[in-house]
Design a protein around this motif. Sequence first.
Motif, mmCIF file in Angstrom:
data_model
loop_
_atom_site.group_PDB
_atom_site.id
_atom_site.type_symbol
_atom_site.label_atom_id
_atom_site.label_comp_id
_atom_site.label_asym_id
_atom_site.label_seq_id
_atom_site.Cartn_x
_atom_site.Cartn_y
_atom_site.Cartn_z
ATOM 1 N N ALA A 30 -8.822 -83.288 40.065
ATOM 2 C CA ALA A 30 -9.308 -84.146 39.261
ATOM 3 C C ALA A 30 -9.201 -83.824 37.665
ATOM 4 O O ALA A 30 -9.217 -82.659 37.433
ATOM 5 N N PRO A 31 -8.738 -84.840 36.738
ATOM 6 C CA PRO A 31 -8.795 -84.739 35.645
ATOM 7 C C PRO A 31 -10.163 -84.604 34.909
ATOM 8 O O PRO A 31 -11.297 -84.683 35.380
ATOM 9 N N GLY A 32 -10.205 -84.149 33.545
ATOM 10 C CA GLY A 32 -11.333 -84.007 32.791
ATOM 11 C C GLY A 32 -12.197 -85.249 32.609
ATOM 12 O O GLY A 32 -13.467 -85.217 32.246
ATOM 13 N N LEU A 58 -2.887 -85.420 32.154
ATOM 14 C CA LEU A 58 -1.965 -85.383 31.002
ATOM 15 C C LEU A 58 -1.367 -83.907 30.782
ATOM 16 O O LEU A 58 -0.690 -83.784 30.016
ATOM 17 N N SER A 59 -2.071 -83.012 31.375
ATOM 18 C CA SER A 59 -1.677 -81.642 31.029
ATOM 19 C C SER A 59 -0.327 -81.322 31.987
ATOM 20 O O SER A 59 0.092 -81.936 33.099
ATOM 21 N N ASN A 180 -1.225 -92.455 36.981
ATOM 22 C CA ASN A 180 -0.768 -90.996 36.738
ATOM 23 C C ASN A 180 -1.441 -90.211 38.016
ATOM 24 O O ASN A 180 -1.933 -89.477 37.497
ATOM 25 N N PRO A 181 -0.952 -90.661 38.998
ATOM 26 C CA PRO A 181 -1.647 -89.823 40.347
ATOM 27 C C PRO A 181 -1.031 -88.518 40.208
ATOM 28 O O PRO A 181 0.295 -88.175 39.863
ATOM 29 N N GLN A 182 -1.844 -87.450 40.807
ATOM 30 C CA GLN A 182 -1.375 -86.096 40.737
ATOM 31 C C GLN A 182 -0.078 -85.988 41.684
ATOM 32 O O GLN A 182 -0.165 -86.244 42.951
ATOM 33 N N PRO A 183 0.880 -85.449 41.222
ATOM 34 C CA PRO A 183 2.036 -85.161 42.211
ATOM 35 C C PRO A 183 1.931 -83.987 42.945
ATOM 36 O O PRO A 183 0.968 -82.952 42.769
ATOM 37 N N LEU A 184 2.657 -84.171 44.257
ATOM 38 C CA LEU A 184 2.464 -83.277 45.218
ATOM 39 C C LEU A 184 2.499 -81.594 44.789
ATOM 40 O O LEU A 184 1.702 -80.781 45.051
ATOM 41 N N HIS A 185 3.506 -81.422 43.682
ATOM 42 C CA HIS A 185 3.717 -79.989 43.302
ATOM 43 C C HIS A 185 2.500 -79.351 42.379
ATOM 44 O O HIS A 185 2.236 -78.385 42.514
ATOM 45 N N GLY A 186 1.760 -80.609 41.638
ATOM 46 C CA GLY A 186 0.644 -80.136 41.004
ATOM 47 C C GLY A 186 -0.439 -79.743 42.185
ATOM 48 O O GLY A 186 -1.040 -78.671 41.708
#
Length: 268
Positions: A30-32, A58-59, A180-186
Amino acid sequence: MPAYEHNGFNMHYEVHGQGEPVILIMGITAPGTYWEDHLAEWAQHFQCTAPDNRGVGLSDKPAGDYSSEMMADDYAHLMDHLGIEKAHIVGCSMGSIIAQQLSIRHPEKVKSQVLMCSWARCDSYAKSVFDHILRSKAHMRHEHLVEFLHLLIFNKRSWDDSEFHKGMLEGREDAAAEQNPQPLHGLEGQCAACVNHNTLEHLKNITAPTLLIGGEDDIFTPRWMADELHAGIPNSQLHLYPKSGHAFHWENLEDFNQRVTEFIKANS
């Protein structure tokens, strides 16, 4: 959305309101921006900083395992960048283990902490849950992953509430359209931080006033985890909402927002 850079890592954040500084640390995936329903109340009283964690939003999302210690240091550096000497910390799920490490590694920076649906260590069940989240991310469309997470975090009463359930369905629609979905590596990095977190032997060193808060029926981070933290942290209080799950803070939104507001004011 402003950003800061430290040792090649860029962290994005938003600042809302004025007053006592409060740092909000969101949970896994989850983003901020997920603090929106809480900021509506808290930003009326405090200066709230809501960053995107390492690995999401965005980080930056560096490859490799993260740790709760590493992510706590991200926040210590952010506070230095913002000129915040000491703050109240509110951490949700993964954000709560980051908050624990911030209190342990940088106690001079923490005025009080709210640990939401938290844990000191993972057992085999919890490790398997995080592993399955990763497998789901690798094989599911984003909106289907969100549905699986909803199954983990919401109590039956939320599924049975037509208006609440409508909001859940809208959340899945938003996930399908996410740019901008979270990538798997993130997610891999964040899961490693969650699974390997273990502060059990260090809880006694946490001196900041601590509110442990969660849901009685949380299947993601069950009650034994809250009880273990409460027994280990000297200056702590525990509140668990009945008929509530991991997402108790949305299931009891008004009371939760007010309870946290009062806790922070009492420790300012």
